[in-house]
Design a protein around this motif. Structure first.
Motif, short mmCIF file in Angstrom:
data_model
loop_
_atom_site.label_atom_id
_atom_site.label_comp_id
_atom_site.label_asym_id
_atom_site.label_seq_id
_atom_site.Cartn_x
_atom_site.Cartn_y
_atom_site.Cartn_z
N LEU A 1 41.04 35.52 32.92
CA LEU A 1 40.34 35.32 34.19
C LEU A 1 39.24 36.37 34.35
N PRO A 2 38.12 36.02 34.98
CA PRO A 2 37.10 37.02 35.28
C PRO A 2 37.70 38.16 36.11
N SER A 3 37.24 39.35 35.89
CA SER A 3 37.81 40.51 36.56
C SER A 3 37.74 40.41 38.07
N ARG B 1 40.83 37.90 39.56
CA ARG B 1 42.23 38.07 39.18
C ARG B 1 43.08 38.22 40.44
N PRO B 2 44.14 37.45 40.53
CA PRO B 2 44.94 37.45 41.76
C PRO B 2 45.75 38.73 41.92
N ASP B 3 46.09 39.02 43.18
CA ASP B 3 47.02 40.10 43.47
C ASP B 3 48.39 39.75 42.90
#
Length: 390
Positions: free
Chosen positions: A278-280, A283-285
């Motif tokens: 994922l792109p930085s 990115r999910p918590d």
């Protein structure tokens, strides 16, 4: 004839503890001739009285795995230093935990070790590669027999793998015997891995993907907890559509049955590798990752039911995940049919797999095939397990 007593023990892929039951089996019907076993798909399952022997649970017990043993079992799922010696020592420690549960069952029931026909003990899977012709469960059945004075049936998967099968799932024959065939039902075990038994004729069953395994690994990594109690952490997060799409693209999920899986594939490393794509800035918590992992389990289970069992009217859930209200509510909304638990049919959700191994031990003693080709893809039905005398 008197009732026969068998003990079943199970420590599953969640590695949280050992569940055990002591079951009584009334005298069953006649087993098929041994020389015919290779050509059978276990037709004796069609007679539920013969298949189950009117079984009843006399005692149930559980014991947590010591933290150090749990960590070692998890570590042994990957190559490491001195792993052969470490695996042998872990097997001994696991057998000692099994013996502790056996003693508790005997104490509860008032039965003596000499009255128990056999223990069914699956052990702990640390490698599962049927496509390469092997599966490996840590266990020390000779030690367990020595410490309890009871015969032990173990190594339930190897013969089916030798016959070209997956060696898993092992419990669909028991599900059919206990819950009936052709009733528009399916049984869903929500352990570390989710596996589905479709109670048609012939019985079918397969792993659908992760149930609790990835959620357990993620909360342990981020919160130091063994599992997400009641799904409380997942309920606080939001599913990340991009991550879910990446996870659902796993090629194994698109395979048709027969199929089985485990930590060899669905590991924390597997998850971390996909998060890294994922792109930085997207990115999910951690809490949203947990919610996404719950959605992954729910969606893969619901898709398996729709694709492979569209006529199912009722799914009976069991295993630790059946005690997770957030998981169960999400499943109930996603499934195209009614969701209940095995408890509604007389078997507590935490006792189903242990009871299955008591039943598998009985099937072995009676010489009855319980690994079904329609489930595992083997060339023929096989008698599961090897016997270690008391």
């Amino acid at each position: 004839m008197r009732d026969a007593y068998f003990i079943g023990l199970m420590s599953g892929t969640s590695t949280d503890g050992v569940d055990g039951v002591l079951a009584a089996f009334a005298p069953p019907g006649n087993p098929p001739p041994a020389q015919d076993a290779r050509n059978l798909s276990a037709p004796w399952l069609n007679d539920r009285t013969a298949a189950t022997g009117r079984l009843s649970i006399l005692a149930a017990a559980s014991a947590p795995l010591p933290h150090s043993l749990r960590q070692e079992l998890l570590a042994l799922n990957a190559p490491g230093t001195n792993e052969l010696a470490r695996a042998a020592l872990a097997a001994n420690a696991l057998a000692d935990c099994y013996a502790e549960v056996v003693r508790s069952l005997l104490s509860q029931s008032g039965l003596k070790a000499t009255e128990i026909r056999a223990i069914g003990a699956h052990g702990q899977t640390i490698r599962h590669a049927p496509e390469a012709g092997y599966t490996l469960q840590i266990n020390a059945p000779a030690r367990l027999a020595e410490h309890t004075g009871i015969a032990v049936v173990a190594d339930f998967r190897s013969r089916d793998v030798a016959a070209g099968g997956q060696g898993a799932p092992l419990v669909p024959a028991f599900h059919a015997a206990r819950f009936g065939c052709g009733a528009g039902r399916a049984v869903l075990n929500l352990g570390g891995i989710a596996n589905l038994t479709i109670l048609d004729d012939p019985v079918r069953g397969f792993d659908t993907g992760p149930a609790n395994m990835l959620m357990d690994a993620w909360i342990q990594h981020h919160g130091g907890q063994a599992y997400d109690r009641d799904g409380a952490w997942a309920a606080q997060g939001r599913c990340h559509p991009g991550l879910l799409s990446i996870l659902l693209a796993e090629p194994w999920l698109a395979l048709n049955p027969p199929k089985s899986t485990g930590r060899d594939l669905f590991s924390l490393d597997w998850l971390q590798a996909r998060l890294a794509t994922l792109p930085s800035d997207d990115r999910p918590d951690p809490v949203d990752v947990q919610a996404t992992l719950l959605r992954l389990s729910v969606d893969t289970i619901a898709q398996a039911v729709r694709q492979h069992s569209p006529d199912t009217r009722e799914v009976l859930a069991c295993g630790g995940g059946a005690l997770n209200p957030v998981f169960m509510q999400a499943l109930s909304l996603a499934l195209p049919c009614r969701l209940t638990t095995t408890a509604e049919y007389g078997v507590p959700v935490q006792s189903v797999e242990a009871l299955a191994f008591a039943w598998l031990a009985q099937a072995h003693v009676l010489g009855r095939p319980a690994c079904l080709p329609a489930v595992t893809g083997a060339r023929h039905a096989t008698i599961a397990g090897c016997l270690y005398p008391a």
